[in-house]
Design an enzyme around this catalytic site. Structure first.
Site, mmCIF file in Angstrom:
data_model
loop_
_atom_site.group_PDB
_atom_site.id
_atom_site.type_symbol
_atom_site.label_atom_id
_atom_site.label_comp_id
_atom_site.label_asym_id
_atom_site.label_seq_id
_atom_site.Cartn_x
_atom_site.Cartn_y
_atom_site.Cartn_z
ATOM 1 N N ASP A 120 31.432 -17.534 34.554
ATOM 2 C CA ASP A 120 30.190 -17.478 35.267
ATOM 3 C C ASP A 120 29.777 -18.853 34.269
ATOM 4 O OD1 ASP A 120 30.139 -16.123 32.747
ATOM 5 O OD2 ASP A 120 28.201 -15.282 33.022
ATOM 6 N N GLU A 184 29.202 -12.895 30.928
ATOM 7 C CA GLU A 184 28.801 -13.410 29.687
ATOM 8 C C GLU A 184 27.621 -14.033 30.037
ATOM 9 O OE1 GLU A 184 28.581 -15.360 26.700
ATOM 10 O OE2 GLU A 184 27.716 -16.381 27.976
ATOM 11 N N HIS A 244 -12.813 -13.376 38.914
ATOM 12 C CA HIS A 244 -13.925 -14.799 39.285
ATOM 13 C C HIS A 244 -13.957 -15.029 37.506
ATOM 14 C CE1 HIS A 244 -16.693 -17.875 39.292
ATOM 15 N NE2 HIS A 244 -16.354 -17.926 40.377
HETATM 16 N N1 BES Z 1 28.694 -20.439 24.399
HETATM 17 C C1 BES Z 1 27.644 -19.778 24.676
HETATM 18 C C2 BES Z 1 27.123 -19.426 23.155
HETATM 19 C C3 BES Z 1 27.238 -19.928 22.266
HETATM 20 C C4 BES Z 1 27.117 -21.272 22.185
HETATM 21 C C5 BES Z 1 27.595 -19.642 20.942
HETATM 22 C C6 BES Z 1 26.982 -22.215 21.193
HETATM 23 C C7 BES Z 1 28.464 -20.472 19.852
HETATM 24 C C8 BES Z 1 27.779 -22.401 20.170
HETATM 25 C C9 BES Z 1 27.861 -18.301 25.562
HETATM 26 O O1 BES Z 1 27.959 -18.987 26.187
HETATM 27 C C10 BES Z 1 26.291 -17.830 25.417
HETATM 28 O O2 BES Z 1 25.314 -18.943 25.682
HETATM 29 N N2 BES Z 1 25.046 -17.278 24.723
HETATM 30 C C11 BES Z 1 24.252 -15.944 25.123
HETATM 31 C C12 BES Z 1 24.344 -15.174 24.703
HETATM 32 C C13 BES Z 1 24.190 -14.108 26.515
HETATM 33 C C14 BES Z 1 24.084 -12.400 26.135
HETATM 34 C C15 BES Z 1 23.671 -14.454 26.832
HETATM 35 C C16 BES Z 1 23.060 -16.791 24.275
HETATM 36 O O3 BES Z 1 24.027 -16.883 22.864
HETATM 37 O O4 BES Z 1 21.775 -17.186 24.037
HETATM 38 MN MN MN Z 2 29.747 -19.503 26.382
HETATM 39 MN MN MN Z 3 26.065 -19.983 27.385
#
Ligand code: BES
Ligand code: MN
Ligand code: MN
Length: 485
Positions: A120, A184, A244
């Site tokens: 996703d 995720e 207003h």
């Molecule tokens: N792949 C990312 C997390 C990430 C990015 C880890 C770069 C280390 C370096 C993951 O898909 C992500 O975006 N996770 C979310 C958390 C999730 C619960 C929505 C985030 O970190 O915001």
């Molecule tokens: Mn990711």
């Molecule tokens: Mn991400």
């Protein structure tokens, strides 16, 4: 895997040995192109075409209008894993988006690697900021531009191709299990349930994930820490209707102003979060640990230039690497209320809203922090407004060991393919399922990511380097070789 290496290199090394023995010449370093690299080079166009087809499916998990696309992506991933040679490949239904599972059991005495990834992606907006459309992968300057190019389609797809290579060129001395999910980016709630209910199926020795960043193509790294998350929404209500702003303004508190004041008070002048108890459980690193993590190459000026900011910001007493790696933070993700349309409308809004998230470090707990946040916001709300706090998803922080067999295999893989030892790093992002894997399956994870922090994850013009993709595949194959031995 050993058998594969022997098979692959036997004729060449035998020749070298014979020549050097017979003629007493020493080996001159003309590095042979490895069998793996050769396979990648021969098949690179097909690998990319397959990845592009996956990227073209707009599998935005947060947007219910894309429910069908999310399933299409799952089916596509299922078919590619099957084609690569895995058994028992199937879609596992959940209450939400499906999980793709597949496995190749090569021997009861072989170690088992459970590969996790997510098909996703984040929503692509703002669309007008994309140079080329988000779901039409386009290569510029050696990088694939598209939503999901790096996070995480480009990254988990490397594992399917590494698996294909091993199936074609000789089985790894490892059992391989794939679990690729579709939620995720929205918190992995249903994967959490699936993991709890399928402990036998998911039995493994290590989890392997490519969904994090490297320091750079010149300096490999392995992520050993991820932050946790508490995601909250705040609603501030003032008068019972929009008013207003001339007739009532100045006499009735404006909820947008009140919300801004409340948010501004959440940090003090030193950039510290003011929520009582917020830092109570924070694991403070020793001076030696902090010194070690600051040895990682980091160019502050290049960082500022890249973001076009005059100065960095953060908690006093900590470096930028520490602020994103080992310190907890609080960010406003969005704030809205009142009139935001074209032109001007003089209105005192009835409501104002904000989405606020906190990144957590060991040993903070997402539920506890959400409660502290809620209690604090209600306590600072002035009597002129009503405040409602709604918790969204959360996740726990994770640290992974550097003395395990799997970590050492990953380090050896980088040494072999990159000619350099990887540096352990702590990333700022979150993958909540990593802590859950540890809790429910007792398994440690190796975070072997090949993205870069500058790849614009979740932003317009997300991209992933072709080099990162291809060298990632090679490094993953090398991991199996070292882990299986
Ligand atoms: N792949 C990312 C997390 C990430 C990015 C880890 C770069 C280390 C370096 C993951 O898909 C992500 O975006 N996770 C979310 C958390 C999730 C619960 C929505 C985030 O970190 O915001
Ligand atoms: Mn990711
Ligand atoms: Mn991400």
């Amino acid at each position: 895997m050993e058998s594969f290496v022997k098979k692959a290199f036997f004729p060449f090394w035998q020749l070298v040995r014979q020549v050097s023995n017979n003629l007493f010449i020493t080996f001159i370093a003309v590095k042979p192109i490895s069998m793996v690299r050769q396979y990648i080079e021969t098949n690179q166009d097909r690998f990319l075409a397959e990845l592009y087809d996956l990227i073209r499916i707009p599998s935005v998990s947060a947007d219910s209008r894309h429910k069908g696309d999310v399933r299409k992506a799952a089916e596509y991933v299922r078919d590619r894993i099957k084609e690569a040679g895995a058994d028992k490949v199937e879609i596992k239904e959940t209450k939400g988006h499906p999980i793709v599972y597949g496995e190749k059991m090569t021997g009861a005495s072989n170690p088992t690697v459970l590969v996790y990834g997510h098909y996703d992606v984040q929503p692509p907006d703002p669309l007008d900021k994309w140079i080329t459309p988000p779901f039409e992968p386009t290569v510029r300057d050696g990088k694939i531009y598209a939503r999901g190019a790096c996070d995480d389609k480009g990254q988990f797809y490397m594992h399917i191709k590494a698996f294909e290579i091993m199936m074609k060129k000789g089985l790894p001395n490892c059992n391989v299990k794939f679990m690729i999910e579709g939620e995720e980016e929205v918190g992995s709630d249903n994967l959490g349930i699936f993991v709890k209910e399928n402990k036998e199926l998911l039995k493994a020795d290590v989890i392997l994930i490519s969904d994090t960043s490297l320091i750079s193509l010149d300096q490999p790294s392995i992520t050993v820490g991820l932050r946790g998350l508490s995601y909250m929404e705040v609603e501030v209500t003032g008068p019972n209707r929009d008013l207003h702003s001339g007739v009532y303004g100045g006499a009735v508190a404006n909820p947008a102003t009140v919300l801004c004041e409340m948010i501004a008070s959440l940090h003090d002048a030193n950039g510290r979060i003011t929520i009582p108890g917020f830092y109570d459980k924070v694991d403070e690193l020793s001076a030696a640990e902090r010194q070690a993590m600051n040895k990682a190459p980091f160019e502050l000026q290049a960082y500022k230039n890249d973001l076009e900011i005059g100065e960095v910001y953060g908690e006093k007493g900590y470096t930028t690497l520490e602020r994103t790696g080992i310190r907890p933070t609080l960010e406003v993700n969005g704030i809205w209320g009142g009139y935001t349309g074209e032109g001007a409308k003089t209105v005192l809004p009835s409501k104002a809203h904000a989405k606020i998230s906190m990144r957590l470090v060991p040993h903070q707990n997402s539920k506890e922090i959400s409660e502290l946040f809620t209690r604090h916001l209600l306590s600072i709300a002035p009597p002129t407004v009503k405040v409602k706090v709604i918790p969204h998803h959360g996740g726990e922080p994770a640290v992974t060991p550097t003395d395990s067999k799997a970590f050492k295999a990953a380090a050896s893989a980088f040494e072999e393919v990159w000619g350099k030892s990887p540096i352990p790093t702590r990333d700022g992002g979150s993958i909540p399922i990593v802590a859950l894997f540890k809790k429910e399956l007792g398994l440690d994870t190796v975070l072997m990511g090949f993205g870069l922090d500058s790849d614009a994850l979740h932003s317009p013009n997300e991209h992933y380097g072709l080099k990162n993709f291809f060298i990632g595949i090679e490094t993953i194959v090398a991991f199996y070789k070292h882990f299986g031995n």
